[in-house]
Write a protein that holds these residues in place. Structure first.
Motif, PDB file in Angstrom:
ATOM      1  N   GLU A 289     -37.574 -61.285  34.179  1.00 32.03           N
ATOM      2  CA  GLU A 289     -37.914 -59.973  34.723  1.00 32.03           C
ATOM      3  C   GLU A 289     -36.616 -59.358  35.231  1.00 32.03           C
ATOM      4  N   LEU A 290     -36.375 -58.113  34.853  1.00 36.60           N
ATOM      5  CA  LEU A 290     -35.177 -57.406  35.271  1.00 36.60           C
ATOM      6  C   LEU A 290     -35.577 -56.320  36.250  1.00 36.60           C
ATOM      7  N   TYR A 291     -34.967 -56.327  37.421  1.00 36.63           N
ATOM      8  CA  TYR A 291     -35.272 -55.378  38.482  1.00 36.63           C
ATOM      9  C   TYR A 291     -34.102 -54.432  38.706  1.00 36.63           C
TER      10      TYR A 291
ATOM     11  N   GLY B 107     -33.015 -52.312  41.540  1.00 30.76           N
ATOM     12  CA  GLY B 107     -33.405 -52.249  42.944  1.00 30.76           C
ATOM     13  C   GLY B 107     -34.630 -53.135  43.116  1.00 30.76           C
ATOM     14  N   GLU B 108     -35.707 -52.564  43.609  1.00 31.86           N
ATOM     15  CA  GLU B 108     -36.952 -53.326  43.764  1.00 31.86           C
ATOM     16  C   GLU B 108     -37.975 -53.006  42.680  1.00 31.86           C
ATOM     17  N   VAL B 109     -37.577 -52.200  41.694  1.00 31.27           N
ATOM     18  CA  VAL B 109     -38.495 -51.751  40.651  1.00 31.27           C
ATOM     19  C   VAL B 109     -38.325 -52.613  39.400  1.00 31.27           C
ATOM     20  N   LEU B 110     -39.440 -53.151  38.917  1.00 34.23           N
ATOM     21  CA  LEU B 110     -39.431 -53.934  37.683  1.00 34.23           C
ATOM     22  C   LEU B 110     -39.172 -52.991  36.510  1.00 34.23           C
ATOM     23  N   ALA B 111     -38.078 -53.223  35.787  1.00 34.46           N
ATOM     24  CA  ALA B 111     -37.686 -52.327  34.698  1.00 34.46           C
ATOM     25  C   ALA B 111     -37.935 -52.930  33.316  1.00 34.46           C
ATOM     26  N   SER B 112     -37.997 -54.256  33.218  1.00 34.83           N
ATOM     27  CA  SER B 112     -38.169 -54.887  31.910  1.00 34.83           C
ATOM     28  C   SER B 112     -38.656 -56.318  32.087  1.00 34.83           C
ATOM     29  N   ARG B 113     -39.386 -56.766  31.073  1.00 38.19           N
ATOM     30  CA  ARG B 113     -39.790 -58.177  30.964  1.00 38.19           C
ATOM     31  C   ARG B 113     -39.357 -58.654  29.592  1.00 38.19           C
ATOM     32  N   ALA B 114     -39.019 -59.939  29.492  1.00 37.36           N
ATOM     33  CA  ALA B 114     -38.600 -60.467  28.194  1.00 37.36           C
ATOM     34  C   ALA B 114     -38.889 -61.961  28.110  1.00 37.36           C
TER      35      ALA B 114
END
Length: 148
Positions: A102-104, A106-113
């Motif tokens: 999971e790429l964040y 700041g505190e917002v989840l931007a991507s999953r892989a």
């Protein structure tokens, strides 16, 4: 879930696309940096150096949830902006394993892989099985009872 491996990755100006966002293809580079830190630095700290001898990617799967800006407002004179990547081992088989990320921003989840990785004998140019030591290390980042 057991502990996730957390990696703070510095964004580079070259990561940007024409719209000022981190280019989708660069997400794989960011995930690679985190994965290499886990397997090579983390593995070596555990006494497992064999991943550095050969691991190949069998498959990547990426979900882009929102754009990531370079965010100059988060940069300082000493440091470029960063993203936080959390990764864990989702599955372990005899001759492959799956890393989830999971790429964040700041505190917002931007991507999953997810990446499916195969230990590889570079000398013989053939896949190999996961060793007992490698399995033990990978299990420290696997959900309790979730890895096969």
């Amino acid at each position: 879930m057991s502990d996730r491996f957390v990696y703070h990755c510095t964004l580079r100006w070259s990561d940007l696309d024409a719209y000022g966002h981190v280019n989708n293809s660069r997400f794989l580079t960011l995930y690679e940096e985190a994965r290499v830190a886990l397997m090579f630095a983390g593995g070596r700290a555990w006494g497992v150096g064999s991943f550095a001898d050969g691991v190949v990617i069998r498959r990547h799967e990426v979900d882009y949830l929102r754009p990531v800006d370079y965010a100059l407002g988060r940069a300082t004179a000493e440091a470029a902006p960063t993203v936080r990547i959390e990764l864990w081992v989702e599955e372990i088989r005899a001759s492959r394993f799956t890393v989830a990320y999971e790429l964040y921003d700041g505190e917002v989840l931007a991507s999953r892989a997810r990446s499916v990785l195969v230990p590889f004998d570079l000398t013989r140019q053939v896949p190999r099985r996961i060793t007992a030591e490698e399995r033990e290390f990978l299990l420290t980042y696997a959900p309790q009872g979730g890895a096969a």
